[in-house]
Design an enzyme around this catalytic site. Structure first.
Site, PDB file in Angstrom:
ATOM      1  N   CYS A  43      36.886  42.687  35.287  1.00  9.06           N
ATOM      2  CA  CYS A  43      38.114  43.405  34.979  1.00  9.06           C
ATOM      3  C   CYS A  43      38.840  43.765  36.279  1.00  9.06           C
ATOM      4  O   CYS A  43      38.225  43.962  37.320  1.00  9.06           O
ATOM      5  CB  CYS A  43      37.795  44.677  34.197  1.00  9.06           C
ATOM      6  SG  CYS A  43      39.270  45.589  33.658  1.00  9.06           S
ATOM      7  N   ASP A  45      40.201  46.475  36.882  1.00  7.47           N
ATOM      8  CA  ASP A  45      40.011  47.915  37.113  1.00  7.47           C
ATOM      9  C   ASP A  45      39.550  48.203  38.553  1.00  7.47           C
ATOM     10  O   ASP A  45      38.588  47.595  39.035  1.00  7.47           O
ATOM     11  CB  ASP A  45      38.953  48.428  36.104  1.00  7.47           C
ATOM     12  CG  ASP A  45      38.907  49.944  36.044  1.00  7.47           C
ATOM     13  OD1 ASP A  45      38.712  50.589  37.094  1.00  7.47           O
ATOM     14  OD2 ASP A  45      39.066  50.491  34.940  1.00  7.47           O
ATOM     15  N   ARG A  47      37.908  50.429  39.738  1.00  7.75           N
ATOM     16  CA  ARG A  47      36.571  51.021  39.866  1.00  7.75           C
ATOM     17  C   ARG A  47      35.449  50.000  39.752  1.00  7.75           C
ATOM     18  O   ARG A  47      34.277  50.360  39.783  1.00  7.75           O
ATOM     19  CB  ARG A  47      36.397  52.110  38.791  1.00  7.75           C
ATOM     20  CG  ARG A  47      37.387  53.252  38.920  1.00  7.75           C
ATOM     21  CD  ARG A  47      37.432  54.103  37.674  1.00  7.75           C
ATOM     22  NE  ARG A  47      37.956  53.351  36.528  1.00  7.75           N
ATOM     23  CZ  ARG A  47      38.114  53.869  35.304  1.00  7.75           C
ATOM     24  NH1 ARG A  47      37.767  55.132  35.078  1.00  7.75           N
ATOM     25  NH2 ARG A  47      38.604  53.129  34.333  1.00  7.75           N
ATOM     26  N   HIS A  99      32.990  46.315  31.594  1.00  4.05           N
ATOM     27  CA  HIS A  99      32.548  47.662  31.968  1.00  4.05           C
ATOM     28  C   HIS A  99      32.842  48.625  30.824  1.00  4.05           C
ATOM     29  O   HIS A  99      33.818  48.457  30.093  1.00  4.05           O
ATOM     30  CB  HIS A  99      33.215  48.120  33.266  1.00  4.05           C
ATOM     31  CG  HIS A  99      34.699  48.321  33.177  1.00  4.05           C
ATOM     32  ND1 HIS A  99      35.269  49.563  33.080  1.00  4.05           N
ATOM     33  CD2 HIS A  99      35.725  47.436  33.146  1.00  4.05           C
ATOM     34  CE1 HIS A  99      36.593  49.438  33.028  1.00  4.05           C
ATOM     35  NE2 HIS A  99      36.901  48.154  33.052  1.00  4.05           N
ATOM     36  N   CYS A 102      36.510  50.703  29.541  1.00  2.00           N
ATOM     37  CA  CYS A 102      37.601  49.794  29.931  1.00  2.00           C
ATOM     38  C   CYS A 102      38.896  50.190  29.210  1.00  2.00           C
ATOM     39  O   CYS A 102      38.946  50.217  27.978  1.00  2.00           O
ATOM     40  CB  CYS A 102      37.216  48.354  29.592  1.00  2.00           C
ATOM     41  SG  CYS A 102      38.487  47.156  30.081  1.00  2.00           S
TER      42      CYS A 102
HETATM   43 CO    CO Z   1      38.627  47.293  32.352  1.00  2.00          CO
END
Ligand code: CO
Length: 219
Positions: A43, A45, A47, A99, A102
């Protein structure tokens, strides 16, 4: 902005120096070739950064990231990265990494309208709808979301395994295995969803077994 850029450039100098302190030839050696064993599809993302999570240095993992780690059969971007990873770099392991927590999966699950991206997340809604009965049977909304994050990973492993790139690689006997993993934002731990795929035989039975395992504890 220039303050932010100055900060980033300063950070970069410190990072580069810290690596050179350990191995003065590191960048010079890496500049001549890359031979990563791993290809990460994850992803976007902020993080969930591939190298940091795996504790790997530059050169050790090839990376493709998009919102909600989706592998779509018409996505030339993802397919091109995959083809390069498999045909040219000959990676040995392809990791599809979802994750928990998400935002893309959550928006898809709840039909939250965000704009253009809704069309991309439609693929995750397809996963939701495919498993709708079992998801809706779970009492806890957090469990429903966690399971959909996991199911989305398994679905993308399935999609990967059905690309011409993987079919051709396995047909010529190339040693490359797909794995589905999920990452916990709250503890920094990766979990194996236990759907290793290194051939296109028996694929759906592996998929069904992995899906059943996800629901086994909850149902
Ligand atoms: Co995500």
């Amino acid at each position: 902005m220039s303050n932010h850029l100055d900060f980033l450039l300063k950070q970069n100098r410190l990072w580069s120096q810290s690596i050179k302190d350990r191995d003065n030839e590191f960048f010079r050696n890496l500049a001549t070739q890359q031979t990563p064993k791993y290809f990460w599809i994850g992803c976007a993302d902020s993080r969930v950064p591939a190298n940091e999570i795996l504790g790997l240095l530059p050169g050790e993992v090839f990376v493709h990231r998009n919102v909600a780690n989706v592998v779509v059969h018409t996505d030339l971007n993802c397919l091109s990265v995959l083809q390069y990873a498999v045909d040219v770099l000959c990676v040995q392991h392809i990791l599809v990494v979802g994750h928990y927590g998400c935002g893309g999966v959550k928006a898809a699950f709840h039909n939250i309208r965000l704009g253009l991206i809704d069309n991309w997340l439609r693929h995750v809604q397809d996963v939701r709808d495919k498993h709708r009965n079992r998801l809706m049977a779970l009492a806890d909304p957090n469990q429903q979301l966690d399971r959909l994050c996991e199911l989305n990973v398994l679905e993308q492993v399935l999609n990967l395994s059905e690309t011409t790139i993987m079919h051709d690689a396995w047909a010529r006997g190339q040693n490359v295995t797909l794995h589905g993993l999920i990452y916990g934002l709250e503890d920094g731990i990766l979990h194996d969803l236990k759907m290793p795929v290194s051939t296109d035989n028996e694929l759906l039975s592996y998929y069904d077994a992995a899906v059943n395992r996800l629901f086994a504890l909850a149902e």
